[in-house]
Each structure stands twice: as C-alpha cells, then as structure tokens.
Scaffold this motif. Structure first.
Motif, mmCIF file in Angstrom:
data_model
loop_
_atom_site.group_PDB
_atom_site.id
_atom_site.type_symbol
_atom_site.label_atom_id
_atom_site.label_comp_id
_atom_site.label_asym_id
_atom_site.label_seq_id
_atom_site.Cartn_x
_atom_site.Cartn_y
_atom_site.Cartn_z
ATOM 1 N N TRP A 75 12.551 -32.243 27.890
ATOM 2 C CA TRP A 75 11.569 -33.149 27.276
ATOM 3 C C TRP A 75 10.452 -33.477 28.255
ATOM 4 C CZ3 TRP A 75 12.270 -38.963 27.869
ATOM 5 C CH2 TRP A 75 11.255 -39.675 27.221
ATOM 6 N N SER A 76 10.807 -33.740 29.483
ATOM 7 C CA SER A 76 9.805 -34.097 30.493
ATOM 8 C C SER A 76 8.855 -32.940 30.773
ATOM 9 C CB SER A 76 10.498 -34.527 31.782
ATOM 10 O OG SER A 76 9.553 -34.917 32.748
ATOM 11 N N MET A 77 9.405 -31.731 30.885
ATOM 12 C CA MET A 77 8.553 -30.572 31.153
ATOM 13 C C MET A 77 7.540 -30.354 30.028
ATOM 14 S SD MET A 77 9.580 -26.594 31.898
ATOM 15 C CE MET A 77 10.078 -26.926 33.598
ATOM 16 N N VAL A 78 8.005 -30.418 28.791
ATOM 17 C CA VAL A 78 7.114 -30.212 27.652
ATOM 18 C C VAL A 78 6.086 -31.332 27.561
ATOM 19 C CG1 VAL A 78 7.013 -30.137 25.127
ATOM 20 C CG2 VAL A 78 8.782 -28.857 26.347
ATOM 21 N N ASN A 79 6.528 -32.558 27.791
ATOM 22 C CA ASN A 79 5.630 -33.701 27.701
ATOM 23 C C ASN A 79 4.508 -33.627 28.726
ATOM 24 O OD1 ASN A 79 4.978 -36.694 28.709
ATOM 25 N ND2 ASN A 79 5.515 -36.797 26.539
ATOM 26 N N ARG A 80 4.868 -33.339 29.988
ATOM 27 C CA ARG A 80 3.828 -33.290 31.030
ATOM 28 C C ARG A 80 2.936 -32.073 30.872
ATOM 29 N NH1 ARG A 80 2.488 -35.872 35.708
ATOM 30 N NH2 ARG A 80 3.238 -37.618 34.459
ATOM 31 N N THR A 81 3.504 -30.943 30.495
ATOM 32 C CA THR A 81 2.687 -29.756 30.247
ATOM 33 C C THR A 81 1.701 -30.017 29.123
ATOM 34 O OG1 THR A 81 4.494 -28.307 30.958
ATOM 35 C CG2 THR A 81 2.724 -27.298 29.663
ATOM 36 N N VAL B 119 12.457 -38.670 20.037
ATOM 37 C CA VAL B 119 11.815 -38.463 18.739
ATOM 38 C C VAL B 119 10.535 -39.281 18.643
ATOM 39 C CG1 VAL B 119 12.031 -38.862 16.254
ATOM 40 C CG2 VAL B 119 13.938 -37.852 17.522
ATOM 41 N N ALA B 120 10.607 -40.549 19.013
ATOM 42 C CA ALA B 120 9.434 -41.420 18.944
ATOM 43 C C ALA B 120 8.338 -40.953 19.902
ATOM 44 C CB ALA B 120 9.828 -42.854 19.268
ATOM 45 N N SER B 121 8.743 -40.548 21.100
ATOM 46 C CA SER B 121 7.780 -40.055 22.081
ATOM 47 C C SER B 121 7.083 -38.793 21.593
ATOM 48 C CB SER B 121 8.492 -39.770 23.409
ATOM 49 O OG SER B 121 7.641 -39.115 24.323
ATOM 50 N N SER B 122 7.836 -37.885 20.993
ATOM 51 C CA SER B 122 7.265 -36.636 20.494
ATOM 52 C C SER B 122 6.315 -36.890 19.336
ATOM 53 C CB SER B 122 8.388 -35.676 20.070
ATOM 54 O OG SER B 122 9.223 -35.357 21.157
#
Length: 305
Positions: A200-206, A260-263
């Motif tokens: 999740w962190s990798m996808v979010n920061r990318t 889920v909420a973050s995405s």
C-alpha cells in the motif's frame, strides 16, 4: 526562475521538508507498532530527519542557482539559517543511528544515496577509461563524443520508482533493523499486516510522485524531463492508470477499512488535482496515507477499535 523571496525560501528549504518528514514519521510509527506493539523513537527520528536532510539540501541547492539575480540577497541572508536547520537534523540523525544497530546505518545510507545524487551529474569517465583499455585506443574518440553526464532524474520513471521503493522497502528495513525484530512479527495489529502495509505504501507514494508530475506537466514537457505523464503524452491516460492501480489496492485489501478509505481518497485526488491546481493542495496527495494512519491511531487510543 522566479525571484526568491524570504517566504518562498523558508517554505522550500524548511517547511516543505518538515511536511514530508511528518508523513515518514507517521508511516514509520505504524511499522514500529506493527512489529513490536509500541513506538520506538529511533527509527522514527532516522526516517524523518533523513527526509529533511535530503529534501532541504536539494532545495537549498536549487535556490543557490539563482545567485546573481534579485533573489541573491535573500538567499545570502537565509542560507545560514538553512544550514543551522540542516545541522540540527543531522545531529538528531547521528544520535538516533548511534543508539541503533549498525544495520540501521547501512540501510539508511543505501536508501538515501539515490536521493542525494538525484540531480547530480555523475561522471562515468572512469568506466569509460577502463573500457578503452579493454577494447583498445582506436575507439577513444568515439567514446569521448558519446560520453555524457549521467543524471538519475533523466531516467524515465525513475523518480516515481525510487520514491515508492524508498518509502516502502527503505523505511521498512530501517525500522526493522533499528528494532531488531523478527522477520515475522508476533504482534497482532489487526487489521494491519506488514506485507499489505508495504505494498500500500509503495503504490501510494508512487502515485503521489506521479501526481506531482501531473502538476508540473507543462514545465517537464518543455524541459524534456521524461516523467510518466510526459512519456504517455496524456494527463487523461495518467489519471486512468493511477485510478486502476489504486482501485486494485482497494480491492486486494478490502478487509482493511483504512487502506480502502485512503485508496478512495487518492482516487478522488487523481481527478480533482491538476496542472492548474495550486501546489499547496498537492499536500493532500502527499498525506493521503498519513491521514488514515493518524485516524487509526486516534481510534485505537480512544478504544473505539
């Protein structure tokens, strides 16, 4: 380049690094809790101060380029303050590393090196010299003509890749080595798992890095910077790809309401933020992960979960 003012200098060299460091501190706090069930200040300080040093040093270097313009007086006046700020953070980093196992220092060095060298032209002449000796001097003129400084930033997609990898794997390895925790944590921090948090962190920061490139699309296209939006030559395609990726994370980790909420929040920002959006609003994208980690911490503290 716009004339540097006191407020723009302080914002770029001091405030922006602190804002980014807060996100790293929040993320490393979550990892620390997932691994051992409590917060250890050492990896949190290491991750936060590393962010500050890398970003502040890079922004200070950019600001100093305008020496000789009307902003030179401002830069000369505030550079000592910036150096004191860097020195304080460096002292905190050294203190945290000195109280951590040697592996923490090793991983910190490995994952901060690309960031420090991000815009630095790297002279590969030594490699060229070795190749000349191997293949013969007849090719020396051709190699001299072909030789160009290597800049990491100029590699297509490298900014997003490095940022996502450092954010996910880099922070994890620093926290793990500092805590000396087992690879498989015995602490139950439901609904979180370390593997899901890393992905999740990798996808979010990318995704955030690519959104920053969306913001700078016109400038990057004119300067020939090979960002993802420039390579795709379409902001719409970029938004569609980001939406699909965030939706995939949302679906894969649907049992975790915070992911889920973050995405969902990240997907909304993909379509709301654009190249004409004021830069401060992109901080929402930067903290699209931190907001929900803090929400989890507040609910946990209040005994609501």
């Amino acid at each position: 380049m716009a004339t540097t003012t006191a407020s723009s200098f302080i914002s770029s060299v001091i405030l922006q690094p602190i804002i980014v460091a807060i996100s790293s501190a929040v993320y490393s706090s979550l990892l620390s809790y997932e691994m051992v069930g409590n917060l250890d200040w050492r990896p949190i300080v290491i991750c936060a101060t590393s962010d500050v040093l890398v970003i502040a040093a890079d922004h200070l270097k950019d600001q100093e380029i305008v020496t000789g313009t009307r902003g030179a007086a401002v830069i000369k006046r505030f550079t000592p303050l910036a150096r004191i700020f860097l020195a304080l953070n460096a002292s905190l980093l050294v203190a945290a590393l000195s109280l951590s196992p040697p592996k923490a220092t090793l991983f910190t060095a490995i994952f901060t090196s690309p960031a420090f060298l991000w815009t630095t032209p790297l002279d590969l002449s030594r490699i060229g010299t070795m190749l000349k000796r191997l293949i013969g001097a007849n090719f020396s003129q051709e190699m001299d003509k072909a030789r160009k400084p290597f800049i990491i930033k100029r590699v297509p997609g490298m900014k997003a890749f490095f940022s996502g990898t450092i954010r996910s794997c880099g922070v994890f390895l620093v926290v793990h080595s500092a805590l000396q925790s087992p690879w498989k944590s015995t602490h139950n921090a439901l609904p979180w798992t370390i593997a899901e948090t890393l992905v999740w962190s990798m996808v979010n920061r990318t995704g955030h890095c690519i959104m920053s490139d969306v913001r700078d699309y016109d400038e990057d296209k004119e300067a020939g910077v090979p960002t993802i939006p420039v390579l795709l030559d379409s902001l719409l395609k970029t938004r569609m790809i980001l939406t699909v990726v965030h939706a995939a994370i949302l679906t894969a980790f649907r049992h975790n309401p915070f992911i889920v909420a973050s995405s969902c929040f990240a997907i909304a920002l993909v379509w709301i933020l654009g190249k004409d959006t004021p830069k401060p609003y992109f901080r929402l994208s930067l903290h699209s992960q931190s907001i929900f980690i803090v929400t989890y911490a507040v609910l946990l503290t209040c005994g609501l979960i």
